[in-house]
Design a protein around this motif. Structure first.
Motif, short mmCIF file in Angstrom:
data_model
loop_
_atom_site.label_atom_id
_atom_site.label_comp_id
_atom_site.label_asym_id
_atom_site.label_seq_id
_atom_site.Cartn_x
_atom_site.Cartn_y
_atom_site.Cartn_z
N VAL A 134 4.56 -15.98 20.37
CA VAL A 134 5.48 -16.16 21.50
C VAL A 134 5.61 -14.84 22.24
CG1 VAL A 134 7.81 -16.80 22.22
CG2 VAL A 134 6.81 -17.86 20.20
N LYS A 135 5.49 -14.93 23.56
CA LYS A 135 5.56 -13.73 24.37
C LYS A 135 6.45 -13.99 25.58
CE LYS A 135 2.06 -10.22 25.41
NZ LYS A 135 0.62 -9.99 25.51
N THR A 136 7.45 -13.16 25.76
CA THR A 136 8.28 -13.26 26.96
C THR A 136 8.45 -11.87 27.55
OG1 THR A 136 10.48 -12.80 26.06
CG2 THR A 136 9.65 -15.03 25.79
N TYR A 137 8.98 -11.85 28.75
CA TYR A 137 9.25 -10.56 29.38
C TYR A 137 10.76 -10.37 29.50
CZ TYR A 137 8.24 -6.59 32.40
OH TYR A 137 8.14 -5.34 32.93
N TRP A 138 11.40 -11.27 30.24
CA TRP A 138 12.84 -11.16 30.41
C TRP A 138 13.63 -11.90 29.36
CZ3 TRP A 138 13.83 -7.29 33.10
CH2 TRP A 138 13.18 -7.00 34.29
N GLY A 139 13.03 -12.85 28.75
CA GLY A 139 13.80 -13.74 27.89
C GLY A 139 13.89 -13.27 26.45
N LEU A 156 0.79 -12.05 30.91
CA LEU A 156 1.17 -11.91 29.52
C LEU A 156 0.01 -12.19 28.58
CD1 LEU A 156 4.72 -13.48 29.53
CD2 LEU A 156 4.12 -11.11 29.13
N GLY A 157 -1.14 -12.31 29.13
CA GLY A 157 -2.31 -12.32 28.28
C GLY A 157 -2.94 -13.67 28.06
N GLU A 198 6.34 -21.23 9.21
CA GLU A 198 5.86 -20.65 7.97
C GLU A 198 4.41 -20.19 8.01
OE1 GLU A 198 6.80 -23.43 4.91
OE2 GLU A 198 8.97 -23.17 5.17
N GLY A 199 3.78 -20.29 9.18
CA GLY A 199 2.47 -19.66 9.33
C GLY A 199 2.67 -18.22 9.76
N ASP A 200 1.60 -17.56 10.12
CA ASP A 200 1.74 -16.20 10.64
C ASP A 200 2.51 -16.23 11.96
OD1 ASP A 200 0.35 -15.27 8.52
OD2 ASP A 200 -1.56 -15.10 9.56
N VAL A 201 3.31 -15.23 12.18
CA VAL A 201 4.17 -15.22 13.37
C VAL A 201 4.01 -13.90 14.12
CG1 VAL A 201 6.56 -15.17 14.16
CG2 VAL A 201 5.86 -16.82 12.42
N ALA A 202 3.78 -13.98 15.42
CA ALA A 202 3.71 -12.78 16.27
C ALA A 202 4.60 -13.00 17.47
CB ALA A 202 2.27 -12.51 16.70
N LEU A 203 5.56 -12.12 17.67
CA LEU A 203 6.51 -12.25 18.78
C LEU A 203 6.48 -10.99 19.63
CD1 LEU A 203 9.60 -13.55 16.73
CD2 LEU A 203 7.68 -14.89 17.65
N GLU A 204 6.70 -11.16 20.92
CA GLU A 204 6.74 -10.02 21.81
C GLU A 204 7.76 -10.28 22.91
OE1 GLU A 204 2.94 -8.43 22.42
OE2 GLU A 204 3.49 -7.28 24.19
N ALA A 238 6.09 -17.21 28.23
CA ALA A 238 7.20 -17.56 29.12
C ALA A 238 7.84 -16.28 29.64
CB ALA A 238 8.22 -18.41 28.37
N PRO A 239 7.29 -15.71 30.70
CA PRO A 239 7.79 -14.42 31.17
C PRO A 239 9.26 -14.43 31.57
CG PRO A 239 5.83 -15.10 32.39
CD PRO A 239 6.17 -16.20 31.46
N HIS A 240 9.70 -15.54 32.12
CA HIS A 240 11.06 -15.57 32.66
C HIS A 240 11.93 -16.59 31.95
CE1 HIS A 240 10.66 -12.89 36.20
NE2 HIS A 240 9.38 -13.20 36.06
N ALA A 241 11.69 -16.81 30.70
CA ALA A 241 12.51 -17.80 30.00
C ALA A 241 12.80 -17.33 28.58
CB ALA A 241 11.79 -19.14 29.96
N THR A 242 13.92 -17.77 28.08
CA THR A 242 14.21 -17.58 26.67
C THR A 242 13.52 -18.69 25.88
OG1 THR A 242 16.30 -16.43 26.95
CG2 THR A 242 16.08 -17.78 24.98
#
Lengths: 321, 229
Positions: free
Chosen positions: A132-137, A22-23, A145-151, A62-66
């Motif tokens: 925040v980066k997940t695969y299944w979750g 996941l990088g 309140e800072g910059d936010v990047a989600l995947e 967290a590839p396999h977690a919410t």
């Protein structure tokens, strides 16, 4: 032109993305930036805090977690996980340069086709920037309140808070962004719907199969909303020189504008109809090699430009309530 | 094991993900089956190539801004400004077919020349949105279609190859989802293309067709980034 074919060959035995995949590998990253901070690793349930370092940025892989993130008014990051079966390993690496890195990985192999759905709770300083980066979750972030990047690739990605810039990316995941103070929002999905509430400024949303609903509290300066199979709704005040593009192939376009807006509108649909509650009511049948319903007209004296195009769907202009 | 070893089993064996009994059968079969040894060699070669690709692959370049920049450069006197409007472009598309052809040529050249442009990142959040012009000049449909295909074909080919090469790491569900998404994009584009057939030229439809290509390029870029697992 050579016909492009993408034959996706799924081999489930290889389908276990890791946090490295996941990088981000915390240790490698820490070493790479010359900050060999000691990582803390723990299997099973945990509830620990770390001082928020550097610019209070937090990265969670967290590839396999919410992942659920909330905020507090302390300069600490708290990571909690209930994991009685001891199936996930959490590794936390503080780094002055890149903030706190939280990696959550399954312990042991995962059989093909099996998923793990443990949940990791992270509490960050209110002003923290977050990735925040997940695969299944799924991902749920409230308040950062800072910059936010989600995947997130499959499950819902939700952000609610006061971030100035928000980027959310997914493939099959629905996306919901409620960022009434954000001045720049980017959202991309393949199969999911996208709902956005922004503070105005710049907005870019793209999905293939999903619908798009975009609303803004402040004036939009630029918006680019595109879907292939879905419908699009835009409801927003516009800056005087706003540039707005709406495009879909199969879906309907609904545009809600303030009564006093000054804008030029160019609307075109090939197989659909145009309903206009704001200006000319009888769309001209555009002449040309291919017949289409088109309208090109101006409202007021503003310099905004709205270009809306759909192939199959209708275009409807409404007064914004 | 009398039958040849299927590809999936070979991969699992290479990954050490088969049980003890299967492992023994695979080894014994490989000892006496030249065809399966060749297939194994092919897979190992492929994996080596894949692994070599994983790391430094991506000189991340900005496709669209790169194209637009070249178009703008070419658009100074006698050249071609971008067809799509932006706030800075005066919101006027280029109606001249000659300019359009030049645009296509420049864009195509830029795409071809920039080999690494295949790993292009998505447009930045602060990038100006592309707004389609409704009054683009009329062009011949066939020429217009051919021009668009020349511009986007090489990029799609490269991206498609990359996805094929790397998709071994894709999860089954994600791959299936991507196939559906791509099928929708391509079917929609084909519908526009069919509508263009026989027409002398329709700027709006050509722009719609181009939008379809852009959608696929953007989607494949994202897929490539996932397939780098």
């Amino acid at each position: 032109m050579r016909t492009c074919t993408v034959r996706l060959r799924p081999w489930p035995t290889r389908a276990r993305p890791s946090s490295t995949a996941l990088g981000l590998s915390p240790v490698i990253l820490a070493l790479a930036i010359g900050d060999p901070a000691v990582a803390t690793a723990q299997v099973g349930a945990m509830d620990r805090t770390w001082p928020a370092s550097g610019s209070a940025s937090v990265a969670v892989r967290a590839p396999h977690a919410t992942v659920r993130v909330d905020v507090w008014d302390r300069e600490e990051v708290r990571v909690r996980k209930t994991d009685p079966a001891r199936r996930q390993r959490v590794e936390v690496t503080p780094s002055p340069a890149s903030g706190l890195i939280v990696a959550v990985e399954p312990v042991g192999p995962i059989a093909a086709g099996r998923r793990r759905s443990d949940t990791v709770f992270v509490t960050v300083p209110r002003h923290a920037s977050l990735s925040v980066k997940t695969y299944w979750g799924a991902i749920q972030v409230v308040g950062a309140e800072g910059d936010v990047a989600l995947e997130s690739y499959f499950e819902e990605a939700v952000y609610r808070g006061g971030a100035p810039r928000v980027s959310v990316r997914g493939f099959h995941s629905p996306i919901m962004i409620e960022a009434p103070h954000a001045r720049s929002i980017v959202a991309e999905s393949g199969g999911g719907d996208v709902h956005v509430l922004s503070g105005g400024g710049r907005l870019r949303v793209e999905t293939v199969r999903g619908d798009i609903e975009a609303r803004a509290r402040g004036a939009l300066a630029e918006a680019d909303l595109r879907s292939t199979g879905g419908s699009i709704l835009l409801s927003a005040p516009l800056a005087a020189t706003a540039t707005i593009a709406l495009d879909t192939h199969h879906g309907t376009l609904d545009v809600e504008l303030d009564p006093g807006v000054g804008a030029r509108l160019r609307l075109e649909t090939y197989l659909g109809a145009i309903e206009n509650a704001l200006g000319p009511s009888a769309p001209a049948r555009r002449s040309g090699p291919v017949r289409a319903n088109a309208l090109d007209f101006s409202l007021g004296e503003g310099g905004a430009l709205i270009v809306a195009s759909t192939y199959r769907g209708d275009i409807r202009l409404h007064r914004r309530e | 094991m009398r039958r040849h070893i299927d590809r999936r089993t070979l991969h699992a064996w290479l990954d050490g993900e088969v049980d003890e009994a299967t492992r023994g059968e695979v080894v014994r079969h490989l000892e006496r089956c030249a065809a399966c040894r060749r297939r194994l060699g092919d897979i190992e070669t492929f994996l080596g190539r894949f692994d070599a690709l994983r790391g430094p692959l991506a000189p991340r370049r900005e496709l669209w801004s790169g194209i637009e920049r070249r178009v703008r450069e070419a658009g100074s006197p006698g050249g071609v400004p971008a067809r799509r409007e932006s706030p800075a472009s005066g919101r006027r598309a280029v109606p001249d077919p000659r300019r359009r052809r030049a645009f296509v040529a420049v864009a195509g050249g830029a795409l071809l020349a920039g080999g690494a442009l295949v790993f292009l990142s998505r447009p930045a959040p602060d990038a100006a949105p592309a707004v389609r012009s409704a009054d683009t000049g009329v062009r011949g449909s066939e020429a217009g279609i051919a021009g668009i295909e020349r511009a986007y074909g090489p990029v799609l080919d490269r991206l498609s190859r990359l996805v094929e090469e790397r998709s071994r790491g894709l999860d089954f569900d994600l791959a299936a989802s991507a196939e559906v998404d791509l099928a929708i994009i391509r079917a929609s584009r084909q519908e526009v293309r069919d509508a263009l057939r026989g027409a002398a030229g329709d700027a709006g439809l050509l722009a719609e067709l181009e939008q379809g290509y852009r959608s696929e390029v953007r989607y494949l870029e994202r897929l490539v980034s996932v397939a780098r697992f």
